[in-house]
Motif scaffolding. Structure first.
Motif, PDB file in Angstrom:
ATOM      1  N   LEU A   1      56.396  36.502  35.391  1.00  0.00           N
ATOM      2  CA  LEU A   1      55.990  36.066  34.252  1.00  0.00           C
ATOM      3  C   LEU A   1      56.025  35.026  33.796  1.00  0.00           C
ATOM      4  O   LEU A   1      55.084  33.744  32.865  1.00  0.00           O
ATOM      5  CB  LEU A   1      55.757  37.719  33.508  1.00  0.00           C
ATOM      6  N   ASN A   2      57.154  34.864  33.130  1.00  0.00           N
ATOM      7  CA  ASN A   2      58.081  34.029  32.292  1.00  0.00           C
ATOM      8  C   ASN A   2      57.117  32.705  32.871  1.00  0.00           C
ATOM      9  O   ASN A   2      57.169  31.320  32.780  1.00  0.00           O
ATOM     10  CB  ASN A   2      59.424  34.056  31.867  1.00  0.00           C
ATOM     11  N   ALA A   3      57.336  32.034  34.030  1.00  0.00           N
ATOM     12  CA  ALA A   3      57.762  30.827  35.204  1.00  0.00           C
ATOM     13  C   ALA A   3      56.139  30.852  34.979  1.00  0.00           C
ATOM     14  O   ALA A   3      55.707  29.322  35.089  1.00  0.00           O
ATOM     15  CB  ALA A   3      58.235  31.201  35.960  1.00  0.00           C
ATOM     16  N   GLN A   4      55.013  32.160  35.317  1.00  0.00           N
ATOM     17  CA  GLN A   4      53.602  31.244  35.953  1.00  0.00           C
ATOM     18  C   GLN A   4      53.120  31.763  34.513  1.00  0.00           C
ATOM     19  O   GLN A   4      52.274  29.846  34.385  1.00  0.00           O
ATOM     20  CB  GLN A   4      52.880  33.359  35.688  1.00  0.00           C
ATOM     21  N   VAL A   5      53.184  31.699  32.977  1.00  0.00           N
ATOM     22  CA  VAL A   5      53.082  31.755  31.825  1.00  0.00           C
ATOM     23  C   VAL A   5      53.256  29.962  31.811  1.00  0.00           C
ATOM     24  O   VAL A   5      52.441  29.122  31.512  1.00  0.00           O
ATOM     25  CB  VAL A   5      53.563  32.424  30.632  1.00  0.00           C
ATOM     26  N   GLN A   6      54.515  29.267  32.487  1.00  0.00           N
ATOM     27  CA  GLN A   6      54.883  27.842  32.270  1.00  0.00           C
ATOM     28  C   GLN A   6      53.817  27.379  32.614  1.00  0.00           C
ATOM     29  O   GLN A   6      53.808  26.057  32.352  1.00  0.00           O
ATOM     30  CB  GLN A   6      56.123  28.278  32.995  1.00  0.00           C
ATOM     31  N   LYS A   7      53.850  27.326  33.850  1.00  0.00           N
ATOM     32  CA  LYS A   7      53.014  26.639  34.731  1.00  0.00           C
ATOM     33  C   LYS A   7      51.706  26.246  33.636  1.00  0.00           C
ATOM     34  O   LYS A   7      50.853  25.670  34.381  1.00  0.00           O
ATOM     35  CB  LYS A   7      52.721  27.782  36.077  1.00  0.00           C
ATOM     36  N   CYS A   8      50.985  27.195  33.431  1.00  0.00           N
ATOM     37  CA  CYS A   8      49.458  27.540  32.490  1.00  0.00           C
ATOM     38  C   CYS A   8      49.464  26.362  31.554  1.00  0.00           C
ATOM     39  O   CYS A   8      48.884  25.608  31.746  1.00  0.00           O
ATOM     40  CB  CYS A   8      49.650  29.066  32.650  1.00  0.00           C
ATOM     41  N   LEU A   9      50.743  27.337  31.163  1.00  0.00           N
ATOM     42  CA  LEU A   9      50.924  25.289  29.720  1.00  0.00           C
ATOM     43  C   LEU A   9      50.965  24.480  30.121  1.00  0.00           C
ATOM     44  O   LEU A   9      50.519  23.094  29.405  1.00  0.00           O
ATOM     45  CB  LEU A   9      52.430  25.804  28.988  1.00  0.00           C
ATOM     46  N   SER A  10      51.725  24.266  31.077  1.00  0.00           N
ATOM     47  CA  SER A  10      51.852  22.706  31.872  1.00  0.00           C
ATOM     48  C   SER A  10      50.365  22.024  32.610  1.00  0.00           C
ATOM     49  O   SER A  10      50.381  20.941  32.835  1.00  0.00           O
ATOM     50  CB  SER A  10      52.864  23.072  32.669  1.00  0.00           C
TER      51      SER A  10
ATOM     52  N   ALA B   1      58.051  47.369  47.065  1.00  0.00           N
ATOM     53  CA  ALA B   1      57.066  46.996  45.880  1.00  0.00           C
ATOM     54  C   ALA B   1      57.022  46.291  45.475  1.00  0.00           C
ATOM     55  O   ALA B   1      56.580  45.077  44.756  1.00  0.00           O
ATOM     56  CB  ALA B   1      56.962  48.727  45.108  1.00  0.00           C
ATOM     57  N   GLN B   2      58.780  46.812  45.261  1.00  0.00           N
ATOM     58  CA  GLN B   2      58.864  44.945  43.715  1.00  0.00           C
ATOM     59  C   GLN B   2      58.963  44.251  44.871  1.00  0.00           C
ATOM     60  O   GLN B   2      58.515  42.945  43.454  1.00  0.00           O
ATOM     61  CB  GLN B   2      60.794  45.382  43.667  1.00  0.00           C
ATOM     62  N   GLU B   3      59.648  43.518  46.403  1.00  0.00           N
ATOM     63  CA  GLU B   3      59.272  42.381  46.540  1.00  0.00           C
ATOM     64  C   GLU B   3      57.915  42.482  47.425  1.00  0.00           C
ATOM     65  O   GLU B   3      57.469  41.099  46.759  1.00  0.00           O
ATOM     66  CB  GLU B   3      59.863  42.869  48.645  1.00  0.00           C
ATOM     67  N   ILE B   4      56.826  42.772  47.405  1.00  0.00           N
ATOM     68  CA  ILE B   4      55.470  42.854  47.406  1.00  0.00           C
ATOM     69  C   ILE B   4      54.944  42.171  46.204  1.00  0.00           C
ATOM     70  O   ILE B   4      54.266  41.313  46.163  1.00  0.00           O
ATOM     71  CB  ILE B   4      54.912  43.876  48.563  1.00  0.00           C
ATOM     72  N   VAL B   5      55.071  43.148  45.564  1.00  0.00           N
ATOM     73  CA  VAL B   5      54.394  42.793  43.913  1.00  0.00           C
ATOM     74  C   VAL B   5      55.186  41.599  43.358  1.00  0.00           C
ATOM     75  O   VAL B   5      53.894  40.614  42.878  1.00  0.00           O
ATOM     76  CB  VAL B   5      54.789  43.530  42.379  1.00  0.00           C
ATOM     77  N   SER B   6      56.000  41.086  43.577  1.00  0.00           N
ATOM     78  CA  SER B   6      56.869  39.591  43.123  1.00  0.00           C
ATOM     79  C   SER B   6      56.443  38.392  43.837  1.00  0.00           C
ATOM     80  O   SER B   6      55.302  37.406  43.388  1.00  0.00           O
ATOM     81  CB  SER B   6      58.039  39.873  43.419  1.00  0.00           C
ATOM     82  N   ILE B   7      55.975  38.807  44.814  1.00  0.00           N
ATOM     83  CA  ILE B   7      55.400  37.947  45.388  1.00  0.00           C
ATOM     84  C   ILE B   7      53.182  37.796  45.549  1.00  0.00           C
ATOM     85  O   ILE B   7      53.162  36.299  45.146  1.00  0.00           O
ATOM     86  CB  ILE B   7      55.304  38.099  47.094  1.00  0.00           C
ATOM     87  N   VAL B   8      53.053  39.019  45.166  1.00  0.00           N
ATOM     88  CA  VAL B   8      51.576  38.493  44.843  1.00  0.00           C
ATOM     89  C   VAL B   8      51.177  38.346  43.299  1.00  0.00           C
ATOM     90  O   VAL B   8      50.454  37.297  42.641  1.00  0.00           O
ATOM     91  CB  VAL B   8      50.466  40.257  44.697  1.00  0.00           C
ATOM     92  N   ASN B   9      52.424  38.507  42.166  1.00  0.00           N
ATOM     93  CA  ASN B   9      52.417  38.150  40.752  1.00  0.00           C
ATOM     94  C   ASN B   9      52.532  36.069  41.442  1.00  0.00           C
ATOM     95  O   ASN B   9      52.272  35.628  39.748  1.00  0.00           O
ATOM     96  CB  ASN B   9      53.872  38.346  39.898  1.00  0.00           C
ATOM     97  N   GLN B  10      53.354  35.841  42.268  1.00  0.00           N
ATOM     98  CA  GLN B  10      53.328  34.630  42.212  1.00  0.00           C
ATOM     99  C   GLN B  10      52.955  34.112  42.871  1.00  0.00           C
ATOM    100  O   GLN B  10      52.395  32.113  43.037  1.00  0.00           O
ATOM    101  CB  GLN B  10      55.189  34.190  42.514  1.00  0.00           C
TER     102      GLN B  10
END
Lengths: 148, 150
Positions: free
Chosen positions: A47-56, B63-72
């Protein structure tokens, strides 16, 4: 009267023995197979990395006024399982910040909080945008939910 | 000696017959304890069954693996991962392949079901809609996640 007390005592002992057996089975199984992987530190870091990306990528004023739509992050999920704080200062835990969700960020000041799977996990980072330093704190309290 | 033995046996049978009514009473008195014992045994049994056949731990892992992928992920991304172990466990537990991986876009939730007795769910914060597709024997069993816009 005496019989009633004895019966209640036997009930308590029975429940206690049941709990002891359940605890023993869970502990034994955990020792043999290992505890679940603590996902929360990784979740907070992503989540932190996603927020960083958004800020940049986006304008700071746009982020502070409409964070969720600008960053493509789901508001209801964040409110349920996460906390986010963005500050334009290095010290962020105690300050108001340019954007902050509700919730406690004081726990992020505790050393080793991410090692305990019973507590939420924190991720803190700093990013330099237009020669200004921004601090991002993200907290995850999401565990794998088991259900039918 | 034989007569003595016969007398003792008769006395024992008589004593048992006299106690016939009290056996029912004993069961009636302890019915609560019997129900609790049955529930505890059922709980421990199902917990050990789910844990030891790998459904609990591997369900949580996927579940953790796929959610991590989807979040990124970004809209338009297509990610493929090997889910051979998940399909093996699901097959062993009698779970149909099409119901192993399920996405609930309305609540941003992804669930993995590797046994008929439970599933592991996690929520993803990325505002996208992941579509999951399981391909068997391509070689190996692969799960493709296509990330679509909401």
């Amino acid at each position: 009267m005496r019989g009633q007390v004895d019966s209640q005592l036997a009930g308590f002992i029975f429940i206690f023995v049941c709990l002891l057996i359940i605890g023993g089975v869970v502990a034994g199984n955990t020792i043999a197979l290992g505890d679940d992987f603590n996902y929360k530190p990784l979740d907070a870091a992503i989540l932190n990395a996603q927020v960083q990306k958004c800020l940049s990528l986006h304008d700071i004023s746009k982020i502070s006024s409409d964070f969720y739509a600008t960053c493509g992050i789901n508001e209801s999920i964040i409110k349920k399982y996460y906390r986010i704080k963005i500050c334009d200062t290095v010290e962020c835990i105690g300050s108001k910040g340019i954007f902050s969700t509700e919730g406690d960020f004081e726990i992020c000041g505790i050393t080793g909080i991410n090692k305990n799977s019973n507590y939420p996990s924190c991720s803190t980072s700093q990013i330099l945008i237009s020669s200004k330093k921004y601090t991002i704190i993200t907290v995850s309290s999401q565990d794998v939910r088991r259900g039918l | 000696m034989n007569l003595e033995c016969q007398r003792l046996t008769e006395e024992f049978i008589l004593e048992l017959l006299n106690k016939k009514g009290s056996v029912g009473e004993i069961i009636k008195d302890n019915v609560v304890y019997l129900i609790i014992t049955a529930l505890v045994v059922l709980m421990i049994g199902s917990y050990l069954y789910v844990q030891n056949n790998g459904a609990g731990i591997w369900g949580s892992f996927y579940a953790q693996e796929i959610v991590s992928i989807v979040n990124q992920a970004q809209v338009g991304d297509s990610i493929t991962i090997d889910v051979g172990r998940a399909t093996r466990i699901a097959k062993r537990n009698g779970v149909p392949f099409e119901s192993i991986f399920s996405v609930i876009p309305a609540s941003n939730e992804l669930c993995i079901s590797l046994s008929t007795s439970g599933k592991n769910c996690l929520s993803y914060f990325n505002n996208v809609v992941p579509e999951v597709k399981l391909d068997l024997g391509v070689p190996g069993n692969l799960l493709t996640i296509n990330v679509r816009t909401r």
